[in-house]
Design a protein around this motif. Structure first.
Motif, mmCIF file in Angstrom:
data_model
loop_
_atom_site.group_PDB
_atom_site.id
_atom_site.type_symbol
_atom_site.label_atom_id
_atom_site.label_comp_id
_atom_site.label_asym_id
_atom_site.label_seq_id
_atom_site.Cartn_x
_atom_site.Cartn_y
_atom_site.Cartn_z
ATOM 1 N N PRO A 166 0.885 -1.328 0.059
ATOM 2 C CA PRO A 166 0.053 -0.214 -0.324
ATOM 3 C C PRO A 166 0.732 1.219 -0.050
ATOM 4 O O PRO A 166 0.487 2.387 -0.482
ATOM 5 N N GLN A 167 1.959 1.081 0.508
ATOM 6 C CA GLN A 167 2.866 2.343 0.500
ATOM 7 C C GLN A 167 3.350 2.713 -0.844
ATOM 8 O O GLN A 167 3.486 3.898 -1.257
ATOM 9 N N ILE A 168 3.627 1.609 -1.703
ATOM 10 C CA ILE A 168 4.095 1.796 -3.079
ATOM 11 C C ILE A 168 2.816 2.525 -3.861
ATOM 12 O O ILE A 168 3.044 3.452 -4.723
ATOM 13 N N ILE A 169 1.470 1.844 -3.581
ATOM 14 C CA ILE A 169 0.478 2.397 -4.148
ATOM 15 C C ILE A 169 0.268 4.022 -3.821
ATOM 16 O O ILE A 169 -0.073 4.842 -4.771
ATOM 17 N N ASP A 170 0.262 4.021 -2.705
ATOM 18 C CA ASP A 170 0.194 5.527 -2.191
ATOM 19 C C ASP A 170 1.280 6.715 -2.925
ATOM 20 O O ASP A 170 0.921 7.779 -3.296
ATOM 21 N N SER A 171 2.556 6.125 -2.943
ATOM 22 C CA SER A 171 3.703 7.055 -3.643
ATOM 23 C C SER A 171 3.358 7.208 -4.963
ATOM 24 O O SER A 171 3.419 8.317 -5.546
ATOM 25 N N VAL A 172 2.664 6.304 -5.672
ATOM 26 C CA VAL A 172 2.384 6.347 -7.194
ATOM 27 C C VAL A 172 1.278 7.407 -7.267
ATOM 28 O O VAL A 172 1.401 8.120 -7.984
#
Length: 117
Positions: free
Chosen positions: A8-14
């Motif tokens: 989820p952190q990667i999704i949020d970063s994108v």
């Protein structure tokens, strides 16, 4: 951990990167900045061209005046004709100087009035 699950952190970063780079305001500001740079470059080229014109006019005028003075020394009876050539040479440089000043002023005004973003 399931290898098909995205952190989820990667999704949020994108998502945050997309918001920071693709929001309508960012795109509008970036486009306006590019337009400003393009107009500024065109203004600089116009001033360079006017400067080249002045330099070339000065070279032509100096050459013409030099030839006229030489002819005046050889043929003093036609001094009036050669004085006309010398005056026309001066006028050429004066007009080119006036043109350069007008173009410089116009480009400065354009850049002051053009929205930069």
């Amino acid at each position: 951990m399931d290898p098909t699950t995205v952190n989820p952190q990667i999704i949020d970063s994108v998502n945050q990167t997309q918001l920071a780079t693709m929001s309508p305001q960012v795109v509008k500001t970036s486009g306006a900045g590019k337009a400003y740079q393009s107009v500024a470059q065109s203004a600089a080229i116009a001033i360079q061209d006017a400067t080249d014109n002045l330099r070339n006019a000065s070279t032509i005028a100096t050459t013409a005046a030099g030839v006229a003075i030489s002819q005046m020394l050889v043929d003093p009876a036609n001094a009036e004709l050669y004085q006309t050539v010398i005056q026309e040479s001066k006028d050429l440089v004066t007009q080119s100087t006036t043109d350069l000043a007008a173009i410089g002023t116009a480009m400065a005004t354009l850049m002051k009035e053009f929205p930069s973003g």
